[in-house]
Design a protein around this motif. Sequence first.
Motif, short mmCIF file in Angstrom:
data_model
loop_
_atom_site.label_atom_id
_atom_site.label_comp_id
_atom_site.label_asym_id
_atom_site.label_seq_id
_atom_site.Cartn_x
_atom_site.Cartn_y
_atom_site.Cartn_z
N MET A 94 38.29 57.89 57.67
CA MET A 94 37.57 56.67 57.99
C MET A 94 38.35 55.78 58.93
N LEU A 95 37.61 55.09 59.79
CA LEU A 95 38.14 54.02 60.62
C LEU A 95 37.05 52.97 60.71
N TYR A 96 37.31 51.78 60.20
CA TYR A 96 36.35 50.69 60.30
C TYR A 96 37.09 49.42 60.68
N THR A 97 36.54 48.72 61.65
CA THR A 97 37.04 47.40 62.02
C THR A 97 35.85 46.47 62.15
N LEU A 98 36.07 45.21 61.89
CA LEU A 98 34.98 44.24 62.05
C LEU A 98 34.60 44.15 63.52
N GLN A 99 33.35 43.95 63.78
CA GLN A 99 32.83 43.87 65.14
C GLN A 99 33.57 42.82 65.96
N SER A 100 34.00 41.75 65.32
CA SER A 100 34.71 40.69 66.03
C SER A 100 36.05 41.16 66.60
N THR A 101 36.55 42.31 66.16
CA THR A 101 37.82 42.84 66.65
C THR A 101 37.64 43.92 67.70
N HIS A 102 36.40 44.34 67.94
CA HIS A 102 36.17 45.43 68.90
C HIS A 102 36.73 45.05 70.27
N GLY A 103 37.39 46.02 70.89
CA GLY A 103 37.98 45.79 72.21
C GLY A 103 39.36 45.17 72.17
N SER A 104 39.88 44.87 70.97
CA SER A 104 41.18 44.23 70.85
C SER A 104 42.34 45.22 70.79
N GLY A 105 42.04 46.50 70.62
CA GLY A 105 43.09 47.50 70.44
C GLY A 105 43.38 47.80 68.98
N LEU A 106 42.74 47.07 68.07
CA LEU A 106 42.99 47.27 66.64
C LEU A 106 42.64 48.69 66.19
N GLY A 107 41.48 49.19 66.60
CA GLY A 107 41.09 50.55 66.20
C GLY A 107 42.09 51.58 66.66
N GLN A 108 42.59 51.43 67.89
CA GLN A 108 43.58 52.37 68.41
C GLN A 108 44.88 52.27 67.62
N ALA A 109 45.32 51.05 67.33
CA ALA A 109 46.56 50.88 66.57
C ALA A 109 46.44 51.48 65.18
N LEU A 110 45.29 51.31 64.54
CA LEU A 110 45.08 51.90 63.21
C LEU A 110 45.04 53.43 63.29
N THR A 111 44.38 53.95 64.32
CA THR A 111 44.33 55.41 64.51
C THR A 111 45.74 55.96 64.70
N ASP A 112 46.51 55.33 65.56
CA ASP A 112 47.88 55.78 65.80
C ASP A 112 48.72 55.72 64.53
N ALA A 113 48.53 54.67 63.73
CA ALA A 113 49.31 54.52 62.50
C ALA A 113 48.98 55.59 61.48
N VAL A 114 47.70 55.88 61.31
CA VAL A 114 47.29 56.81 60.25
C VAL A 114 47.45 58.28 60.66
N LEU A 115 47.35 58.56 61.96
CA LEU A 115 47.44 59.95 62.42
C LEU A 115 48.74 60.30 63.12
N GLY A 116 49.33 59.36 63.84
CA GLY A 116 50.49 59.71 64.66
C GLY A 116 50.10 60.81 65.62
#
Length: 162
Positions: A94-116
């Motif tokens: 799973m990867l979920y971020t609030l819509q207000s964070t879209h485009g901020s790089g948060l999803g990418q940072a979370l993906t990198d953290a959980v998967l490396g």
Amino acid sequence: MTQWLIRPATLDDVDGIVTVHIDAWRETYAGLLPDEVITARSDRAERAAMWAKVLQPGSEATVFVGEVDGRVVGFACAGPARDADAPVEYEFWMLYTLQSTHGSGLGQALTDAVLGDREAYLWCLIENRRGMGFHRRNGFVVDLPLGLQHGGGDVRLVRTPR
């Protein structure tokens, strides 16, 4: 938006993760899934029980949260493959971020953290164009289309390994 912090999730994060999970589920799938499916997946008690189990010490799940000013605004979760015919041994659950964070790089940072750099696969709703584009940019490619009946509606998922 204030800069977010990425960190491993703990049991203390259950309530924040549940809130993001429900809110982001509604934001992401409104108009893509039947309303009754979205409503059925929005039970706080059910979600809290699931996340309390996932975050227990000894769980095989890897979970990271993104927070702003101490409030969880996104999360990513991965672990051992759940499919018998999995293309690789690790699954991006799973990867979920609030819509207000879209485009901020948060999803990418979370993906990198959980998967490396780990090989992984995931399932994505094919109509979720934003999600499909994001995963494509991260090296995931469609491998297996799957049509399901879910909550009285047709759901088309695709498995995408990288």
